[in-house]
Motif scaffolding. Structure first.
Motif, PDB file in Angstrom:
ATOM      1  N   TRP A 157       5.042   6.610   6.788  1.00 15.79           N
ATOM      2  CA  TRP A 157       3.770   6.497   5.968  1.00 15.79           C
ATOM      3  C   TRP A 157       3.366   7.654   5.086  1.00 15.79           C
ATOM      4  CZ3 TRP A 157       0.373   2.477   7.355  1.00 15.79           C
ATOM      5  CH2 TRP A 157       0.827   1.608   8.480  1.00 15.79           C
ATOM      6  N   PRO A 158       3.421   7.645   4.114  1.00 16.90           N
ATOM      7  CA  PRO A 158       2.912   8.535   2.890  1.00 16.90           C
ATOM      8  C   PRO A 158       1.745   9.153   3.307  1.00 16.90           C
ATOM      9  CG  PRO A 158       4.079   6.831   1.840  1.00 16.90           C
ATOM     10  CD  PRO A 158       3.520   6.298   3.236  1.00 16.90           C
ATOM     11  N   ASP A 159       1.507  10.444   3.016  1.00 21.77           N
ATOM     12  CA  ASP A 159      -0.017  11.087   3.230  1.00 21.77           C
ATOM     13  C   ASP A 159      -1.059  10.438   2.561  1.00 21.77           C
ATOM     14  OD1 ASP A 159       1.068  13.032   4.846  1.00 21.77           O
ATOM     15  OD2 ASP A 159       1.288  14.468   3.460  1.00 21.77           O
ATOM     16  N   ASP A 160      -0.579   9.813   1.310  1.00 25.81           N
ATOM     17  CA  ASP A 160      -1.964   9.171   0.668  1.00 25.81           C
ATOM     18  C   ASP A 160      -2.105   7.723   1.471  1.00 25.81           C
ATOM     19  OD1 ASP A 160       0.792   8.106  -0.330  1.00 25.81           O
ATOM     20  OD2 ASP A 160      -0.301   6.659  -1.892  1.00 25.81           O
ATOM     21  N   VAL A 161      -1.348   7.241   2.001  1.00 24.25           N
ATOM     22  CA  VAL A 161      -1.651   6.184   2.610  1.00 24.25           C
ATOM     23  C   VAL A 161      -2.394   6.516   3.977  1.00 24.25           C
ATOM     24  CG1 VAL A 161      -0.791   4.227   4.021  1.00 24.25           C
ATOM     25  CG2 VAL A 161       0.369   4.624   2.019  1.00 24.25           C
TER      26      VAL A 161
ATOM     27  N   VAL B  98       0.879  -1.300   0.089  1.00 26.94           N
ATOM     28  CA  VAL B  98      -0.125   0.162   0.074  1.00 26.94           C
ATOM     29  C   VAL B  98       0.944   1.264  -0.109  1.00 26.94           C
ATOM     30  CG1 VAL B  98      -1.986  -1.099   1.059  1.00 26.94           C
ATOM     31  CG2 VAL B  98      -0.384  -0.086   2.608  1.00 26.94           C
ATOM     32  N   GLY B  99       2.118   1.225   0.130  1.00 24.09           N
ATOM     33  CA  GLY B  99       3.107   2.359   0.038  1.00 24.09           C
ATOM     34  C   GLY B  99       3.782   2.695   1.016  1.00 24.09           C
ATOM     35  N   VAL B 100       3.755   1.913   2.086  1.00 25.61           N
ATOM     36  CA  VAL B 100       4.347   2.301   3.406  1.00 25.61           C
ATOM     37  C   VAL B 100       5.943   1.819   3.342  1.00 25.61           C
ATOM     38  CG1 VAL B 100       4.725   1.956   5.968  1.00 25.61           C
ATOM     39  CG2 VAL B 100       2.421   1.924   4.848  1.00 25.61           C
ATOM     40  N   GLU B 101       6.673   2.777   3.782  1.00 22.69           N
ATOM     41  CA  GLU B 101       8.213   2.327   3.780  1.00 22.69           C
ATOM     42  C   GLU B 101       8.592   1.717   4.935  1.00 22.69           C
ATOM     43  OE1 GLU B 101      10.933   5.525   2.347  1.00 22.69           O
ATOM     44  OE2 GLU B 101       8.988   6.353   1.040  1.00 22.69           O
ATOM     45  N   ILE B 102       9.424   0.597   4.913  1.00 28.76           N
ATOM     46  CA  ILE B 102       9.609  -0.207   6.269  1.00 28.76           C
ATOM     47  C   ILE B 102      11.172  -0.215   6.105  1.00 28.76           C
ATOM     48  CG2 ILE B 102       9.504  -2.004   7.611  1.00 28.76           C
ATOM     49  CD1 ILE B 102       6.530  -2.726   6.215  1.00 28.76           C
ATOM     50  N   TYR B 103      11.837   0.140   7.246  1.00 26.28           N
ATOM     51  CA  TYR B 103      13.178   0.290   7.272  1.00 26.28           C
ATOM     52  C   TYR B 103      13.650  -0.960   7.908  1.00 26.28           C
ATOM     53  CZ  TYR B 103      12.584   5.064   5.691  1.00 26.28           C
ATOM     54  OH  TYR B 103      12.332   6.075   4.860  1.00 26.28           O
ATOM     55  N   ALA B 104      15.037  -1.135   7.977  1.00 22.44           N
ATOM     56  CA  ALA B 104      15.637  -2.416   8.676  1.00 22.44           C
ATOM     57  C   ALA B 104      15.516  -2.240  10.082  1.00 22.44           C
ATOM     58  CB  ALA B 104      17.268  -2.445   8.152  1.00 22.44           C
TER      59      ALA B 104
END
Length: 136
Positions: A23-27, A11-17
């Motif tokens: 959480w981008p604004d669109d999400v 859905v566009g969430v960036e998950i780091y190590a």
């Protein structure tokens, strides 16, 4: 947890190590919009997106403040809002009638009439009626 991460990435969430997620604004908009669906609860939506309910509530507050603009809801048929038409009463023009030793001054809107102090009352009444003056 891996399936949850793959869903969030989809859905566009960036998950780091480190486990930190961005959480981008669109999400965020999508999450808040889902809480507004009929029958939805903040807790259920938060669980679906692996969020704390208070985080979703914070995003909802941002949306209420206009800082997070939600997508327009998808509707099958056009939705119309009722239109109420009211007659607006015209604003009263400023009016004034002063009688003193210097004379009589009648002001209605932009019209200003000054009369001598010994002007007969009948004549004053005629002028006032002609101006459409109605006492308060």
């Amino acid at each position: 947890m891996c399936s949850k991460n793959s869903f969030l990435r989809s859905v566009g969430v960036e998950i780091y190590a480190s486990g930190h997620r961005r959480w981008p604004d669109d999400v965020k908009r999508r999450v808040v919009a889902e809480t507004l669906e009929p029958g939805a609860t903040v807790n259920a939506v938060a669980e679906r997106f692996d969020l704390q309910p208070n985080q979703v509530s914070a995003w909802r507050r941002l949306a209420k403040q206009g800082k997070l603009v939600l997508p327009a809801p998808e509707v099958e048929e056009p939705v119309f809002a009722p239109l109420v038409v009211c007659e607006v009463e015209p604003e009263e023009p400023p009016r004034e009638m002063v009688h003193n030793d210097e004379g009589i001054r009648i002001v209605v809107g932009e019209v200003r009439i000054e009369l001598v102090s010994d002007t007969p009352a009948r004549r004053i009444a005629e002028i006032v009626r002609a101006l459409g003056y109605r006492p308060c």
